[in-house]
Design a protein around this motif. Structure first.
Motif, PDB file in Angstrom:
ATOM      1  N   GLN A  97       0.833  -1.206   0.000  1.00 33.22           N
ATOM      2  CA  GLN A  97       0.000   0.000   0.000  1.00 33.22           C
ATOM      3  C   GLN A  97       0.876   1.269   0.000  1.00 33.22           C
ATOM      4  O   GLN A  97       0.652   2.188  -0.784  1.00 33.22           O
ATOM      5  N   TYR A 101       1.243   3.878  -3.148  1.00 30.42           N
ATOM      6  CA  TYR A 101       0.843   5.261  -2.914  1.00 30.42           C
ATOM      7  C   TYR A 101       1.974   6.222  -3.320  1.00 30.42           C
ATOM      8  O   TYR A 101       1.754   7.203  -4.043  1.00 30.42           O
ATOM      9  N   TYR A 168      -4.319  -0.135  -9.477  1.00 31.22           N
ATOM     10  CA  TYR A 168      -4.117   1.042  -8.621  1.00 31.22           C
ATOM     11  C   TYR A 168      -3.309   2.136  -9.332  1.00 31.22           C
ATOM     12  O   TYR A 168      -3.677   3.312  -9.301  1.00 31.22           O
ATOM     13  N   ARG A 171      -5.475   3.996 -11.716  1.00 36.37           N
ATOM     14  CA  ARG A 171      -6.622   4.770 -11.203  1.00 36.37           C
ATOM     15  C   ARG A 171      -6.180   5.846 -10.207  1.00 36.37           C
ATOM     16  O   ARG A 171      -6.839   6.862 -10.059  1.00 36.37           O
ATOM     17  N   ALA A 172      -5.019   5.666  -9.550  1.00 36.65           N
ATOM     18  CA  ALA A 172      -4.611   6.619  -8.507  1.00 36.65           C
ATOM     19  C   ALA A 172      -3.793   7.784  -9.060  1.00 36.65           C
ATOM     20  O   ALA A 172      -3.517   8.739  -8.348  1.00 36.65           O
TER      21      ALA A 172
END
Ligand SMILES: [Zn+2]
Length: 222
Positions: A97, A101, A168, A171-172
């Protein structure tokens, strides 16, 4: 006098009709373009690991070959990582995660024209072929994926199609980008190719050709 006038008119006409032909050499086609390369995994996260071959290591090597190729065509290239570390750069308590990020944040910091996440696939031993993924809500992403896929299939012979996804990293990020699975490490034949430096260069060439096609289509008159 009449002769003189018609000569002047003819001269003026020729001057008006003459349009200089601007030759853009292929080495300049990605001038002014900013591209971020994101070699997947790294550090404690090896990604797919098959027969002693780690995905994170090959992702990095392919990305270096791609950086060299894109820079030779005039692009400015940044990478999310340049060594065997994930984004947290700590060698304990790996957190997917946290890594993801920070990866997305770093990509957007460069405000690139586009980014590419570079990965290798794994499944059963018979699966093979490159595949390009785009964010399901991005029409530009779809166009970019299509351009890259069409060039990659000349090299890899893939029978897979581009695919929408909500990975991720797609989309992030606010930036336009695609995720490329260059081939399957689980397939002995492809694994052999993916380990070779000359194949990294071939991948770099076709991916760069696809990026060029994408930008050329954007600037082509409707
Ligand atoms: Zn991966």
């Amino acid at each position: 006098m009449k002769k003189m006038m018609s000569f002047i008119i003819l001269f003026a006409l020729c001057t008006c009709l003459y349009k200089p032909v601007i030759h853009v050499s292929s080495s300049q086609l990605l001038n002014q373009r900013v591209i971020v390369l994101d070699p997947g995994h790294g550090g404690l996260d090896n990604g797919a690991s098959i027969a002693g071959v780690d995905e994170d290591e090959l992702n990095l090597k392919i990305s270096f070959a791609l950086k060299e190729e894109l820079e030779s065509r005039g692009a400015t290239v940044y990478m999310t990582r340049t060594d065997d570390q994930d984004m947290t750069r700590r060698n304990y308590n790996y957190s997917k995660q946290d890594d993801m990020y920070l990866r997305a944040l770093k990509i957007d910091e460069y405000q690139p024209d586009l980014f590419l996440s570079i990965h290798l696939n794994s499944s059963n031993s018979s699966a093979w072929g490159s595949q390009v993924f785009y964010y399901k809500k991005s029409e530009d992403g779809k166009r970019l994926a299509d351009s890259i896929h069409n060039q990659m299939k000349i090299l890899t012979g893939t029978r897979k199609n581009i695919s929408s996804s909500s990975f991720y990293i797609l989309r992030a990020t606010q930036s336009l980008g695609v995720l490329i699975e260059c081939g399957f490490l689980s397939n002995a034949n492809e694994r052999g190719q993916l380990k070779s430096r000359s194949y990294h260069k071939k991948l770099a060439t076709v991916i760069s050709d696809g990026i060029q096609d994408y930008f050329q289509a954007l600037s082509a008159p409707l």
